[in-house]
Design an enzyme around this catalytic site. Structure first.
Site, PDB file in Angstrom:
ATOM      1  CG  HIS A  77      -0.210  -0.100   2.529  1.00 26.23           C
ATOM      2  ND1 HIS A  77       0.308  -1.288   2.996  1.00 26.23           N
ATOM      3  CD2 HIS A  77       0.090   0.832   3.461  1.00 26.23           C
ATOM      4  CE1 HIS A  77       0.893  -1.083   4.159  1.00 26.23           C
ATOM      5  NE2 HIS A  77       0.776   0.194   4.473  1.00 26.23           N
ATOM      6  CB  CYS A  78       4.057   2.236   1.143  1.00 23.68           C
ATOM      7  SG  CYS A  78       3.336   2.392   2.788  1.00 23.68           S
ATOM      8  CB  ILE A  79       6.364   0.471  -3.024  1.00 24.53           C
ATOM      9  CG1 ILE A  79       7.213   0.296  -1.767  1.00 24.53           C
ATOM     10  CG2 ILE A  79       7.280   0.630  -4.238  1.00 24.53           C
ATOM     11  CD1 ILE A  79       8.100  -0.932  -1.786  1.00 24.53           C
ATOM     12  CG  LEU A  81      -1.035   3.250  -3.613  1.00 25.90           C
ATOM     13  CD1 LEU A  81      -2.070   3.100  -2.509  1.00 25.90           C
ATOM     14  CD2 LEU A  81      -1.705   3.388  -4.961  1.00 25.90           C
ATOM     15  CG  ASP A  82       3.545   6.487  -0.081  1.00 27.90           C
ATOM     16  OD1 ASP A  82       2.302   6.539  -0.082  1.00 27.90           O
ATOM     17  OD2 ASP A  82       4.219   6.228   0.931  1.00 27.90           O
TER      18      ASP A  82
END
Length: 236
Positions: A77-79, A81-82
Site C-alpha cells: 500500500h506504500c510503494i 501509491l506514494d
C-alpha cells in the site's frame, strides 16, 4: 515527546514536511529501483541471460551496489501509491518527475508481462492459454501475510481470466477473495493440492508454506517470478 516513550531512536527534523518527504523519498527510491530491475529482467530474458545469476554475481561487489529483485509488479500500500502522490503534488508546482512516471509505467505493466510469458511457455508446449488450467501460488502482496492491497497477483488473475484461461489459486493466508466482477474465489488447500493437475503453475508470492521440493517435483510447467524453485526459468 510521545515517540521517545516507545521508540529507541527518534530522528528530529526541522518540519513535518521534511519528515513526510523523507518517507516519500524512501518509498520512491524503492519504486524506481524495482522498476529498473524489472526492466533489466525483461532485457535479460530477451538476451537469453539468467537475471537471477546476474544479480547474484553483481551482489558480490562489497560496495556501490544495493540489490533489488524483479517480480510480477510493485506491491503493498506504500510503494505503488506514494510515488504517484509525490508526482501529483510536484505537478502542482509545474514540476514533472520523469523517473517516477517511467517507473510507474514499467511496474504497472509487469502483471501483463507475466501473462505474456505464461502464454509463450504454453505455446512452446503446443498449448493455447485459452482453456488451459493455470494455478497461481500466492495472492497476497508479500510472503507470509494476508494483505491483498495493490497485489499484482490480483491483476495477473484478472488478465488470465480475460484470456479465457481456467484459473485457480492457492494461498494459505488468503482463504478467499472477490474478483472484479464480484465472484468469490476460494483457495485450494496446499496439503492436498496436486500441482501436476495443472497445465501451468505460476509462483507469485514466495510463502514459506510452499514446499520447494513439491513444486519442483510436481509442476510440469512452472513460471517462477520469485526465484523460489530450482527451475532455471527467467522471471519473464
Amino acid at each position: 515527546m510521545l515517540y521517545k516513550q516507545v521508540i529507541d531512536q527518534v530522528v528530529v527534523v526541522s518540519s513535518p514536511e521534511v519528515a513526510e518527504m523523507s518517507k516519500l523519498l524512501e518509498n520512491t527510491f524503492r519504486c524506481v529501483n524495482i522498476a529498473f530491475m524489472n526492466e533489466m529482467s525483461l532485457m535479460c530474458d530477451r538476451l537469453g541471460i539468467d537475471i537471477w545469476e546476474t544479480l547474484d554475481a553483481a551482489e558480490t561487489k562489497p560496495f556501490g551496489f544495493m540489490r533489488f529483485n524483479p517480480g510480477p509488479g510493485v506491491v503493498g500500500h506504500c510503494i505503488p501509491l506514494d510515488p504517484m502522490y509525490l508526482s501529483w503534488k510536484a505537478k502542482q508546482t509545474n514540476f514533472f518527475s520523469r523517473f517516477i512516471e517511467t517507473a510507474q509505467d514499467i511496474n504497472s505493466n509487469m502483471p501483463k508481462k507475466v501473462v505474456e510469458k505464461a502464454t509463450n511457455l504454453l505455446n512452446e508446449q503446443g498449448a493455447a492459454i485459452s482453456k488451459s488450467k493455470i494455478l497461481l501460488l500466492g495472492m497476497s502482496y508479500k510472503k507470509n501475510i494476508n494483505d491483498l492491497r495493490e497485489s499484482p497477483s490480483l491483476e495477473v488473475y484478472e488478465e488470465l481470466l480475460s484470456k479465457n484461461a481456467i484459473v485457480e489459486y492457492c494461498d494459505p493466508y488468503v482463504p478467499f477473495f472477490k474478483t472484479k466482477s464480484g465472484v468469490l474465489q476460494n483457495s485450494l488447500d496446499w496439503e492436498t493440492l496436486h500441482l501436476k493437475d495443472f497445465d501451468l503453475v505460476i509462483l507469485l508470492t514466495n510463502h514459506t508454506d510452499f514446499d520447494r521440493e513439491k513444486i519442483n517435483r510436481e509442476a510440469s510447467l512452472l513460471l517462477d517470478t520469485r526465484h523460489r524453485s530450482s527451475h532455471k526459468m527467467p522471471v519473464h
